[in-house]
Write a protein that holds these residues in place. Structure first.
Motif, PDB file in Angstrom:
ATOM      1  N   LYS A  29       0.752  -1.165  -0.006  1.00  0.00           N
ATOM      2  CA  LYS A  29       0.035  -0.027  -0.069  1.00  0.00           C
ATOM      3  C   LYS A  29       0.809   1.465  -0.048  1.00  0.00           C
ATOM      4  N   LEU A  30       0.676   2.300  -0.906  1.00  0.00           N
ATOM      5  CA  LEU A  30       1.291   3.366  -1.020  1.00  0.00           C
ATOM      6  C   LEU A  30       0.423   4.655  -0.761  1.00  0.00           C
ATOM      7  N   ILE A  31       0.775   5.485   0.137  1.00  0.00           N
ATOM      8  CA  ILE A  31      -0.009   6.816   0.243  1.00  0.00           C
ATOM      9  C   ILE A  31       0.883   8.019   0.150  1.00  0.00           C
ATOM     10  N   VAL A  32       0.669   8.872  -0.609  1.00  0.00           N
ATOM     11  CA  VAL A  32       1.538  10.039  -1.045  1.00  0.00           C
ATOM     12  C   VAL A  32       0.375  11.238  -0.976  1.00  0.00           C
ATOM     13  N   GLY A  33       0.840  12.246   0.117  1.00  0.00           N
ATOM     14  CA  GLY A  33      -0.193  13.698   0.194  1.00  0.00           C
ATOM     15  C   GLY A  33       0.944  14.615   0.644  1.00  0.00           C
ATOM     16  N   ARG A  34       0.140  15.709   0.986  1.00  0.00           N
ATOM     17  CA  ARG A  34       0.598  16.894   1.152  1.00  0.00           C
ATOM     18  C   ARG A  34      -0.176  17.475   2.553  1.00  0.00           C
ATOM     19  N   ASP A  35       0.720  18.106   3.280  1.00  0.00           N
ATOM     20  CA  ASP A  35      -0.030  18.804   4.395  1.00  0.00           C
ATOM     21  C   ASP A  35      -0.888  20.144   3.880  1.00  0.00           C
ATOM     22  N   VAL A  36      -2.021  20.132   3.854  1.00  0.00           N
ATOM     23  CA  VAL A  36      -2.914  21.095   3.405  1.00  0.00           C
ATOM     24  C   VAL A  36      -3.295  22.260   4.328  1.00  0.00           C
ATOM     25  N   GLU A  37      -2.827  22.113   5.699  1.00  0.00           N
ATOM     26  CA  GLU A  37      -3.108  23.103   6.465  1.00  0.00           C
ATOM     27  C   GLU A  37      -2.790  24.595   6.072  1.00  0.00           C
ATOM     28  N   PRO A  38      -1.589  24.813   5.616  1.00  0.00           N
ATOM     29  CA  PRO A  38      -1.398  26.287   5.103  1.00  0.00           C
ATOM     30  C   PRO A  38      -2.368  26.736   3.962  1.00  0.00           C
ATOM     31  N   LEU A  39      -2.737  25.962   2.959  1.00  0.00           N
ATOM     32  CA  LEU A  39      -3.976  26.113   2.046  1.00  0.00           C
ATOM     33  C   LEU A  39      -5.431  26.451   2.788  1.00  0.00           C
ATOM     34  N   ARG A  40      -5.656  25.693   3.794  1.00  0.00           N
ATOM     35  CA  ARG A  40      -6.870  25.909   4.422  1.00  0.00           C
ATOM     36  C   ARG A  40      -6.618  27.308   5.275  1.00  0.00           C
ATOM     37  N   GLN A  41      -5.648  27.606   5.844  1.00  0.00           N
ATOM     38  CA  GLN A  41      -5.120  28.971   6.681  1.00  0.00           C
ATOM     39  C   GLN A  41      -5.457  29.942   5.676  1.00  0.00           C
ATOM     40  N   PHE A  42      -4.923  29.944   4.244  1.00  0.00           N
ATOM     41  CA  PHE A  42      -4.734  30.925   3.087  1.00  0.00           C
ATOM     42  C   PHE A  42      -6.475  31.050   2.911  1.00  0.00           C
ATOM     43  N   ALA A  43      -7.175  30.109   2.517  1.00  0.00           N
ATOM     44  CA  ALA A  43      -8.573  30.143   2.231  1.00  0.00           C
ATOM     45  C   ALA A  43      -9.306  31.025   3.477  1.00  0.00           C
ATOM     46  N   THR A  44      -8.804  30.573   4.650  1.00  0.00           N
ATOM     47  CA  THR A  44      -9.553  31.289   5.982  1.00  0.00           C
ATOM     48  C   THR A  44      -9.358  32.627   5.660  1.00  0.00           C
ATOM     49  N   ILE A  45      -8.056  33.092   5.451  1.00  0.00           N
ATOM     50  CA  ILE A  45      -7.580  34.308   5.661  1.00  0.00           C
ATOM     51  C   ILE A  45      -8.451  35.087   4.306  1.00  0.00           C
ATOM     52  N   ILE A  46      -8.351  34.727   3.190  1.00  0.00           N
ATOM     53  CA  ILE A  46      -9.221  35.183   2.148  1.00  0.00           C
ATOM     54  C   ILE A  46     -10.675  35.516   2.662  1.00  0.00           C
ATOM     55  N   ARG A  47     -11.411  34.392   3.216  1.00  0.00           N
ATOM     56  CA  ARG A  47     -12.862  34.408   3.802  1.00  0.00           C
ATOM     57  C   ARG A  47     -13.171  35.551   4.676  1.00  0.00           C
ATOM     58  N   ARG A  48     -12.074  35.716   5.580  1.00  0.00           N
ATOM     59  CA  ARG A  48     -12.020  36.786   6.713  1.00  0.00           C
ATOM     60  C   ARG A  48     -12.050  38.018   5.980  1.00  0.00           C
ATOM     61  N   TYR A  77     -15.292  39.140   4.592  1.00  0.00           N
ATOM     62  CA  TYR A  77     -16.274  39.588   5.426  1.00  0.00           C
ATOM     63  C   TYR A  77     -15.718  40.799   5.823  1.00  0.00           C
ATOM     64  N   TYR A  78     -14.641  41.111   6.243  1.00  0.00           N
ATOM     65  CA  TYR A  78     -14.331  42.445   6.888  1.00  0.00           C
ATOM     66  C   TYR A  78     -14.302  43.547   5.698  1.00  0.00           C
ATOM     67  N   ALA A  79     -14.157  43.274   4.427  1.00  0.00           N
ATOM     68  CA  ALA A  79     -14.489  44.230   3.339  1.00  0.00           C
ATOM     69  C   ALA A  79     -15.813  44.366   3.184  1.00  0.00           C
ATOM     70  N   LEU A  80     -16.677  43.444   3.308  1.00  0.00           N
ATOM     71  CA  LEU A  80     -18.128  43.759   3.145  1.00  0.00           C
ATOM     72  C   LEU A  80     -18.587  44.538   4.382  1.00  0.00           C
ATOM     73  N   ALA A  81     -17.950  44.467   5.516  1.00  0.00           N
ATOM     74  CA  ALA A  81     -18.576  44.872   6.515  1.00  0.00           C
ATOM     75  C   ALA A  81     -18.348  46.454   6.620  1.00  0.00           C
ATOM     76  N   ILE A  82     -16.969  46.813   6.420  1.00  0.00           N
ATOM     77  CA  ILE A  82     -16.258  47.917   6.113  1.00  0.00           C
ATOM     78  C   ILE A  82     -17.279  48.591   5.000  1.00  0.00           C
ATOM     79  N   ALA A  83     -17.515  47.969   3.987  1.00  0.00           N
ATOM     80  CA  ALA A  83     -18.197  48.849   2.892  1.00  0.00           C
ATOM     81  C   ALA A  83     -19.686  49.239   3.432  1.00  0.00           C
ATOM     82  N   LEU A  84     -20.051  48.199   3.977  1.00  0.00           N
ATOM     83  CA  LEU A  84     -21.515  48.538   4.640  1.00  0.00           C
ATOM     84  C   LEU A  84     -21.475  49.776   5.583  1.00  0.00           C
ATOM     85  N   VAL A  85     -20.438  49.559   6.476  1.00  0.00           N
ATOM     86  CA  VAL A  85     -20.552  50.752   7.758  1.00  0.00           C
ATOM     87  C   VAL A  85     -19.974  52.017   6.757  1.00  0.00           C
ATOM     88  N   LEU A  86     -19.161  52.105   5.990  1.00  0.00           N
ATOM     89  CA  LEU A  86     -18.881  53.351   5.198  1.00  0.00           C
ATOM     90  C   LEU A  86     -20.086  53.887   4.310  1.00  0.00           C
TER      91      LEU A  86
END
Length: 460
Positions: A142-161, A164-173
């Motif tokens: 059996k062979l398993i080859v993969g990657r640690d995708v945590e940095p990608l998930r954190q990057f996606a989380t930063i983009i999502r955040r 959200y912040y951009a929309l909130a600021i746009a709404l307030v302004l």
């Protein structure tokens, strides 16, 4: 209504809020598209890299057997690149790689798996997520080859955040800007409303405030101020007309009363008859005055515009001149008429004839100096897409400083008070010109007066 609620109900705030919603939805859709494509692209690149590496290791296994990939897996497992490897025996025992044991295998025919991964970071151990490809090699390995995708998930989380912040600021302004614009707009509307109430209370000198920004509110205020100026002018003219009518009626009525009383006191049938004849004459003059006032009112109100038709000015001048030539000859003077052929305007022929006859009446009354006879010329010409009808005489004329007011009702200059009239002739001419979108122009004829009716040409 309270201040904040009043601001929220303004059309400016509603428009700003609507634009803000459309803007926020557009930005959210755009950023969502960018986020989705970025996350998908990164995952596809990761999956492509993993599959390429699995294929390379499978090829080595086909060529060199299990020993062919052991060295590669062991060497790559020591690199700190976030790669995940595991080579296991058919029974599941770990042979090589940086995974301690087999993760939970996927159900069915799926080869992609995601599982928790513990990563040592200094003195702490962090929980990450790994994404890997699982495959069975010939012989049951059996062979398993993969990657640690945590940095990608954190990057996606930063983009999502960030989204959200951009929309909130746009709404307030946006809401703040909408409230600010509504406040400024409401302040100006309140000022106009207050000015309107002042005017409705009877202060006709009040005017709408103008900020000087030349925006739509300024243009509205300027239009309203022009309308108020016109209304004030009309009201002033009405007061003056009322006063002049009362004055002009008082004199002939007083004369009628005095003559009738004198005739009654005399007891003479001859005096009775003379009093009645004088009464008829004065009544005719009064009726002429009222008819002139009604004609002016109708002309200035535009009541005759629905019946306008093509009028041949050359023919009109010829007809009116034919009527007045004998009158000029009776005064020992002359009347010369000339007009270019083919002059047409859109108008009321009767009113235009009335305006022209009024000018000729004035020329016959005042168009001669003492000891001279009237010399009158009537002409029609085309000048710069305007039809110009001119009546000129050689009399004393009208001083330049008086030409602006002689078209007002009942205005009679001192020199003309010895002649019969009611001061309504030029007022009627001016009203007829307003009805026809034209103008009455008074100029010096050196000597005398040149009165011109300037009308838009009509080409059918």
């Amino acid at each position: 209504m309270t201040g904040p609620l009043k601001l929220l109900r303004t059309s400016t705030f509603r428009l700003a809020a609507l634009y803000l919603i459309l803007f926020a939805v557009s930005v959210a859709a755009l950023l969502g598209y960018v986020y989705w494509n970025t996350a998908v692209l990164l995952q596809e690149q990761t999956d492509y890299t993993i599959q390429a590496e699995v294929q390379a290791l499978s090829d080595q296994y086909q060529l060199r057997g299990i020993n062919g990939i052991l060295d590669t897996v062991r060497r790559r497992s020591t690199d700190d690149t976030g790669a995940v490897y595991l080579l296991a025996a058919p029974a599941g025992q770990r042979i090589a790689g940086n995974l301690d044991d087999l993760p939970v295998m996927p159900k069915g025919d799926a080869n992609w798996i995601e599982f928790p991964l513990g990563v040592q970071n200094g003195a702490t151990r962090e929980n990450h997520v790994a994404r890997a490809f699982f495959t069975d090699l010939p012989g049951g390995f059996k062979l398993i080859v993969g990657r640690d995708v945590e940095p990608l998930r954190q990057f996606a989380t930063i983009i999502r955040r960030t989204i959200y912040y951009a929309l909130a600021i746009a709404l307030v302004l946006g809401l703040g800007g909408g409230l600010l614009m509504s406040r400024n707009f409401l302040r100006r509307v309140d000022a106009i409303t207050e000015a309107s109430r002042t005017i409705m209370a009877g202060n006709m000198s009040g005017r709408m405030p103008v900020a000087g920004s030349n925006d739509e509110l300024d243009r509205l205020a300027l239009a309203l101020n022009e309308m108020l100026d016109q209304i004030e002018s009309l009201m002033g003219a009405m007061k003056e007309v009322s006063s002049n009518v009362a004055h002009d009626l008082k004199t002939p009525l007083t004369r009628i009363k005095a003559r009738v009383e004198a005739a009654l006191r005399s007891g003479s049938e001859t005096e009775y008859r003379a009093a009645l004849e004088n009464t008829v004459d004065e009544s005719d003059r009064l009726l002429d005055t009222f008819n002139a006032l009604l004609s002016i009112a109708r002309a200035e109100a535009g009541q005759a515009r629905g019946g306008l038709s093509a009028v041949d000015v050359s023919e009109l001048i010829a007809d009116v001149a034919e009527l007045y030539e004998p009158m000029a000859e009776e005064e020992g003077g002359t009347l010369v008429a000339s007009a270019a052929p083919g002059l047409h305007v859109l108008g009321d022929r009767q009113l235009l004839a009335q305006a022209l006859t009024n000018l000729l009446d004035n020329a016959l009354k005042y168009g001669a100096r003492d000891g001279e006879t009237p010399q009158i010329t009537v002409s029609g010409a085309l000048e710069d897409d305007k039809v110009v009808i001119t009546v000129a005489d050689h009399g004393p004329g009208i001083p330049a400083e008086d030409r602006g007011r002689v078209t007002d009702r009942f205005v009679r200059l001192d020199e003309s008070r010895t002649k019969p009239g009611n001061g309504l002739g030029l007022s009627l001419v001016s009203g007829v010109m307003k009805l026809h979108k034209g103008a009455l122009v008074l100029e010096d004829n050196a000597p005398g007066l040149k009165a011109s009716l300037v009308l838009p040409v009509w080409r059918g």
